[in-house]
Motif scaffolding. Sequence first.
Motif, PDB file in Angstrom:
ATOM      1  N   ARG A  18     -11.241 -37.985 -46.364  1.00 12.07           N
ATOM      2  CA  ARG A  18     -10.104 -37.323 -46.998  1.00 12.07           C
ATOM      3  C   ARG A  18      -8.979 -38.263 -47.399  1.00 12.07           C
ATOM      4  O   ARG A  18      -8.293 -38.034 -48.362  1.00 12.07           O
ATOM      5  CB  ARG A  18      -9.537 -36.249 -46.062  1.00 12.07           C
ATOM      6  CG  ARG A  18     -10.504 -35.131 -45.778  1.00 12.07           C
ATOM      7  CD  ARG A  18      -9.821 -33.941 -45.156  1.00 12.07           C
ATOM      8  NE  ARG A  18      -9.094 -34.281 -43.958  1.00 12.07           N
ATOM      9  CZ  ARG A  18      -7.786 -34.122 -43.803  1.00 12.07           C
ATOM     10  NH1 ARG A  18      -7.059 -33.639 -44.768  1.00 12.07           N
ATOM     11  NH2 ARG A  18      -7.199 -34.450 -42.679  1.00 12.07           N
ATOM     12  N   ALA A  75     -12.044 -31.308 -39.596  1.00 18.85           N
ATOM     13  CA  ALA A  75     -10.786 -31.366 -40.337  1.00 18.85           C
ATOM     14  C   ALA A  75      -9.976 -32.613 -40.038  1.00 18.85           C
ATOM     15  O   ALA A  75      -9.120 -33.002 -40.834  1.00 18.85           O
ATOM     16  CB  ALA A  75      -9.947 -30.125 -40.011  1.00 18.85           C
ATOM     17  N   VAL A 110      -4.559 -30.173 -35.935  1.00 22.40           N
ATOM     18  CA  VAL A 110      -5.682 -29.308 -36.293  1.00 22.40           C
ATOM     19  C   VAL A 110      -5.607 -28.073 -35.414  1.00 22.40           C
ATOM     20  O   VAL A 110      -5.564 -28.179 -34.185  1.00 22.40           O
ATOM     21  CB  VAL A 110      -7.028 -30.027 -36.105  1.00 22.40           C
ATOM     22  CG1 VAL A 110      -8.189 -29.056 -36.313  1.00 22.40           C
ATOM     23  CG2 VAL A 110      -7.148 -31.188 -37.082  1.00 22.40           C
ATOM     24  N   ASP A 152      -4.257 -18.423 -43.580  1.00 20.59           N
ATOM     25  CA  ASP A 152      -2.929 -18.766 -44.095  1.00 20.59           C
ATOM     26  C   ASP A 152      -1.852 -17.785 -43.659  1.00 20.59           C
ATOM     27  O   ASP A 152      -0.663 -18.118 -43.679  1.00 20.59           O
ATOM     28  CB  ASP A 152      -2.958 -18.845 -45.620  1.00 20.59           C
ATOM     29  CG  ASP A 152      -3.613 -20.122 -46.126  1.00 20.59           C
ATOM     30  OD1 ASP A 152      -3.752 -21.068 -45.323  1.00 20.59           O
ATOM     31  OD2 ASP A 152      -4.004 -20.162 -47.305  1.00 20.59           O
ATOM     32  N   ARG A 193       3.770 -23.740 -40.838  1.00 22.13           N
ATOM     33  CA  ARG A 193       4.203 -24.928 -41.592  1.00 22.13           C
ATOM     34  C   ARG A 193       5.695 -24.861 -41.920  1.00 22.13           C
ATOM     35  O   ARG A 193       6.419 -25.861 -41.825  1.00 22.13           O
ATOM     36  CB  ARG A 193       3.384 -25.060 -42.873  1.00 22.13           C
ATOM     37  CG  ARG A 193       1.936 -25.484 -42.648  1.00 22.13           C
ATOM     38  CD  ARG A 193       1.202 -25.637 -43.967  1.00 22.13           C
ATOM     39  NE  ARG A 193      -0.159 -26.111 -43.764  1.00 22.13           N
ATOM     40  CZ  ARG A 193      -1.235 -25.553 -44.314  1.00 22.13           C
ATOM     41  NH1 ARG A 193      -1.101 -24.491 -45.105  1.00 22.13           N
ATOM     42  NH2 ARG A 193      -2.433 -26.052 -44.095  1.00 22.13           N
ATOM     43  N   GLU A 226      -3.534 -28.357 -40.381  1.00 22.35           N
ATOM     44  CA  GLU A 226      -4.748 -27.857 -41.012  1.00 22.35           C
ATOM     45  C   GLU A 226      -5.533 -26.994 -40.040  1.00 22.35           C
ATOM     46  O   GLU A 226      -5.490 -27.203 -38.822  1.00 22.35           O
ATOM     47  CB  GLU A 226      -5.638 -29.021 -41.481  1.00 22.35           C
ATOM     48  CG  GLU A 226      -4.999 -29.946 -42.494  1.00 22.35           C
ATOM     49  CD  GLU A 226      -4.767 -29.297 -43.851  1.00 22.35           C
ATOM     50  OE1 GLU A 226      -5.410 -28.241 -44.119  1.00 22.35           O
ATOM     51  OE2 GLU A 226      -3.960 -29.821 -44.637  1.00 22.35           O
TER      52      GLU A 226
END
Length: 365
Positions: free
Chosen positions: A20, A161, A300, A310, A317, A336
């Motif tokens: 990533r 992730a 994570v 979400d 977040r 994430e």
Amino acid sequence: MYGALPGEQTGPLKRPAPRRYAAYRPVRLPGSAARGHLRLNRKGLAIGIDIGGTKVAAGVVDAEGGILSEARRSTPGTDPRAVEQVIVELVEELSRGRRIRSVGIGAAGWMDLAGGTVLFSPHLAWRNEPLRENLERLLRRPVLLTNDADAAAWAEWRFGAGRGEDRLVCITLGTGIGGAMVMDGRLERGRFGVAGEFGHQVIMPGGHRCECGNRGCWEQYASGNALGREARLLARANSPVAQDLLAAAGGHPEDITGAIVTELALAGDRASRELIEEVGEWLGLGLANLAAALDPGLFVIGGGLCSAGDLLVEPARKAFARNLTGRGFRPAAGIELAALGPNAGLIGAADLSRVSSRVRNQGAR
């Protein structure tokens, strides 16, 4: 083994190329420090076993983190000998027709730094239990013993992730809050082997009583249990916005769980979405506290509550950014969702057993 476990070694380790982060470069140390206690490129098959309060899940895992076959059993009460026998049955079943290098065991609880003894497990009657010695005698194979949250964090760092980020904090949201850290290519287990109890940071002095004995622990505000408790309080108040929650529980407020709230939220129920948003805000606040202390590159987030996706992570977040110390003047960690789901624990346990130096020293028998 823990000459074998990464919690004991120092220094970064060479690892597979990340997927990533294009700017990431592995750090190489001269001489013996570069070799460390792990060989991350070791091939072969390993069996990972994840021991929970209700089930024991096992799988054959290859060197890329893929699960080739799986088997499960109900956890046989709390008797240590009965649990050992279930593990033996699973390993024998999954080993048929395959050459298995090693076995990794992940379980909730505190392990000694030598990696041989379960000091305490909340779900099972393990108190100073020499589990590794017992299982190696029964299985006649090398066995690695680790905390289930550590195993899951390792799996996300290696294959999920967190791949490409060498300062990783993994948070698991379920009944409570668990956690683990991978720092510079090693599991950070603390001085006494019990690091990662993030759910018991006191985030609201004098707040809700926690099972640990304190008040105001983080997991009393940002876990599946917390979500269910708040929904039940709303329903008991006969709030008109809680009618869908009550209907989903058959009209019984005491039957409302975090899973019911999450299901309704995903279906669009406004009250359920607000409840998850509140949990997400508490989650973000706790992450900001951890960032101030640990300064990771990535959080994570795993566990059953993450099925909200979400709906949970976006409020987290925002709250994280709002509460981060030095905000606006420092880089901030990413947040994430975990990628490997409920299999992360057995994947991580298997991989740790494969790559550890203890397995290299003993060899498959």
